[in-house]
Design an enzyme around this catalytic site. Structure first.
Site, PDB file in Angstrom:
ATOM      1  N   ASP A 334     -66.783 -21.131 -29.896  1.00 37.15           N
ATOM      2  CA  ASP A 334     -67.745 -22.145 -30.309  1.00 37.15           C
ATOM      3  C   ASP A 334     -68.713 -21.489 -31.294  1.00 37.15           C
ATOM      4  OD1 ASP A 334     -69.492 -24.478 -30.200  1.00 37.15           O
ATOM      5  OD2 ASP A 334     -70.792 -23.225 -28.963  1.00 37.15           O
ATOM      6  N   ASP A 523     -70.761 -22.179 -24.795  1.00 39.35           N
ATOM      7  CA  ASP A 523     -71.985 -22.108 -23.996  1.00 39.35           C
ATOM      8  C   ASP A 523     -72.571 -23.465 -23.634  1.00 39.35           C
ATOM      9  OD1 ASP A 523     -74.919 -22.174 -25.958  1.00 39.35           O
ATOM     10  OD2 ASP A 523     -72.926 -22.722 -26.658  1.00 39.35           O
ATOM     11  N   ASP A 527     -68.663 -27.882 -24.630  1.00 38.82           N
ATOM     12  CA  ASP A 527     -67.550 -26.932 -24.585  1.00 38.82           C
ATOM     13  C   ASP A 527     -66.801 -26.979 -23.252  1.00 38.82           C
ATOM     14  OD1 ASP A 527     -68.287 -25.858 -27.107  1.00 38.82           O
ATOM     15  OD2 ASP A 527     -69.825 -24.644 -26.138  1.00 38.82           O
TER      16      ASP A 527
END
Length: 647
Positions: A334, A523, A527
């Site tokens: 990410d 995080d 996600d």
């Protein structure tokens, strides 16, 4: 694994959650009783109190066996063969031959490993419910000329939600009145607030930054994007929970083979000689095939490896995660909060002729000091000093106006303020992935300030280290394509997938799986489905959301990416030790079975050999306790290390 991991939980299945937790507590309690009873039995045995020792061993057999024997029998009826069935067969054989100590050892070892895994799964499911706490309990809905407050669960498609500044949207909708900027980081991962106006789609969990919005609901709360995120995570965890472990894959052909051999010994031997002798030999063969060392081969290695990882600031949720991470060939990262710190900073200030940088930033900071917008915080942090502003007024979705030292000042986006001579600079900043903020004083545009969520300083080094290990790296982000491409170029990432919603990230992970096992690093709540879908989910723990940490298999508790190559190397080494232990255990079984079948070793010698094998397996497994290499100290990979990664 036991069958407790195979149930699916939906966002409304509170009763199922309670049942899962109750079952997990029962298994843990039974495993603890088995362990204590086995230890008591050993003490009695050493003091020659045989009767008391046997009684304690029986308690351990019953308590420990109750956690896996019923599940193994159910698995057998449905065609699922695994370590549990192999352990159950050996347990019965040892009891029939009167080897209660051996049977108790089997029962308590396997029940402990099952209880630990059950605990990890139950904890993960419970933590996931935190995602739904983002949905407010009530919503303000327009009814004619007035508004009424109703429970969020009662929202229906078409209801007009009135959302004030600072409030969170309970479900997905479309803006039908007003304009504002909204924080959508919880759902999409977009690092900067997004401007919305008439016709803009806004997702559940978004926070209204300023101005009043009226939003027409396009989905009931139970079917919002946020609710679907929770369901996606749970379904992915359910699929992973049913996946066979390494030991189970080895045990699958082993179980029927041992049963056939034992039956053949009993039948053929009885036809050719004394049935009592050959039936007893068949039972000894079952004990010889007892997977004591096999059962502890993986758990001992896992516990040692997890202990070392914990000391290095990593939380690993069980052996399945370590096994899977050891085979990873792709790492998907990410952007916001993972490759970056999610802290926008001023990266450039370009001024018009006759204006210096400090003056331009000071004017902007004077107005932005009244705002809690992330861009405002970045600009005020970039100014050494600024005067107090008066008459400050925020223009929702555009910028802010006010008076500074008697001069009319406006700060905002291109379009709200004319870029004038700075148009080329605005385009350059935007192409580089930055947000352009224009500063106007008394009608003249004096500067453009570039603000961007910058890459972590260690990111490029970590990506290079992963590439040296032969690992493919991709960036998955909900942020805009220009920002993603600019940061990916700095980090050394070629595969960039931007403007992704949670479901898009999940599909991207599935596509990347064509290149090998995928580890997803993220995080945020957005996600979570991708973390759960990936072969291994890795959450950045310090800044990560609780939901991401619970959905992941591994959490990096520090705030540096340098742990990533470390944990990959650690997993590869741990998996290699697991395989060594399993091969050693299998060889011992393969050697003992024919020896026991021909009567060359008695029951006592067979049991003693197993005990020696257990010691050897434990000693080898403890090698995984070795402290993780500190990636920060060295990022160079030797040829031998590269070979290990590909093992």
């Amino acid at each position: 694994m036991g069958d407790a991991c195979c149930g699916s939980v939906t966002p409304t299945s509170g009763g199922a959650d309670v049942a899962d937790e109750r079952d997990g507590r029962w298994r843990t309690g039974a495993a603890a009783v088995a362990a204590v009873a086995w230890l008591v039995g050993i003490v009695f045995e050493l003091t020659n109190a045989e009767a008391a020792a046997s009684a304690a061993f029986v308690v351990a057999i019953v308590a420990g066996g109750a956690t896996f024997v019923p599940g193994a029998v159910r698995g057998l009826t449905s065609g699922r063969l695994g370590v549990g069935l192999l352990m159950s067969i050996a347990l019965v054989g040892a009891v029939v031959l009167g080897q209660f100590g051996e049977a108790a050892s089997l029962a308590f070892l396997f029940s402990i490993s099952e209880a630990l895994e059950e605990w990890a799964v139950t904890r993960s499911r419970r933590g996931l419910r935190a995602a739904l706490s983002l949905v407010p309990d009530t919503a303000r809905v327009r009814r004619g000329a007035s508004t009424v407050e109703i429970a969020s669960a009662e929202l229906r498609v078409g209801d007009r939600i009135v959302l004030w500044a600072g409030e969170r949207l309970p479900t997905d909708g479309v803006v039908v009145e007003g304009r504002s900027s909204v924080d959508v980081s919880a759902v999409t991962g977009e690092s900067m607030p997004v401007d919305v106006e008439l016709g803009s789609v806004v997702l559940a969990g978004s926070i209204n930054g300023g101005g009043v919005l009226e939003i027409e609901a396009t989905a009931p709360t139970a079917d919002s994007t946020l609710a679907r995120v929770v369901r996606a995570v749970e379904e992915a965890q359910d699929r992973k929970g049913r996946a066979q472990r390494l030991a189970d894959r080895i045990a699958r052909p082993l179980v029927p083979g041992i049963l056939i051999i034992a039956a053949a010994i009993a039948v053929v031997g009885s036809a050719l000689g004394d049935p009592a002798v050959w039936v007893e030999r068949a039972l000894v063969v079952l004990v010889a095939a007892s997977p004591c060392a096999f059962a502890i081969a993986v758990p001992v290695t896992v516990f040692a490896a997890i202990g070392a990882a914990t000391e290095a600031g990593l939380v690993i949720k069980g052996g399945a995660a370590l096994e899977a991470l050891g085979t990873v060939r792709v790492v998907a990262l990410d952007k916001t909060g993972t490759l970056t710190r999610n802290r926008p900073t001023v990266i450039d200030v370009i001024t018009a002729a006759g204006t210096d940088r400090a003056t331009a930033v000071s004017f902007a900071a004077s107005l932005e000091a009244s705002s809690d917008h992330p861009l405002a915080r970045a600009i005020t942090a970039a100014s050494n000093s600024f005067a107090a502003a008066t008459g400050v007024h925020a223009v929702a979705g555009h910028g802010i106006t006010g008076t500074v030292e008697g001069r009319a000042v406006r700060v905002g986006k291109p379009g709200f303020i004319d870029a004038a001579t700075l148009a080329a600079d605005v385009s350059r900043l935007q192409a580089g992935g930055a947000t352009a903020v224009l500063v106007e004083v008394d009608g003249d545009t004096i500067a453009v300030i570039g603000v961007r969520d910058e890459l972590r300083p260690e990111a490029a080094e970590v990506i290079a280290a992963l590439h040296r290990r032969g690992v493919r790296v991709a960036m998955l982000t909900g942020d805009n394509a220009a920002t993603a491409a600019a940061l990916a170029a700095q980090a050394g990432i070629d595969d960039v997938r931007a403007e992704l919603l949670p479901a898009d990230k999940t599909r991207a992970v599935e596509q990347l799986a064509a290149h090998g096992g995928v580890a997803m690093v993220g995080d945020g709540i957005n996600d979570a489905p991708a973390l759960a879908t990936a072969q291994v989910g890795i959450a950045m723990g310090a800044a990560g959301s609780d939901v991401a940490i619970e959905a992941a298999d591994i959490a990096i508790m520090g705030d540096r990416l340098t742990h990533l190559p470390d944990v990959l190397d650690h997993a590869v080494r741990t998996r290699r030790i697991m395989i060594q232990n399993l091969v050693l255990s299998g060889l011992i079984i393969a050697v003992l079975i024919p020896i026991a079948a021909f009567g060359w070793l008695g029951l006592g010698a067979v049991v003693a050999t197993h005990e020696i094998a257990e010691i050897a397996v434990i000693a080898n497994g403890l090698r995984a306790r070795r402290r993780l290499h500190r990636h920060a100290a060295s990022t160079h990979v030797t040829a031998s290390e590269q070979e290990v990664v590909h093992a």
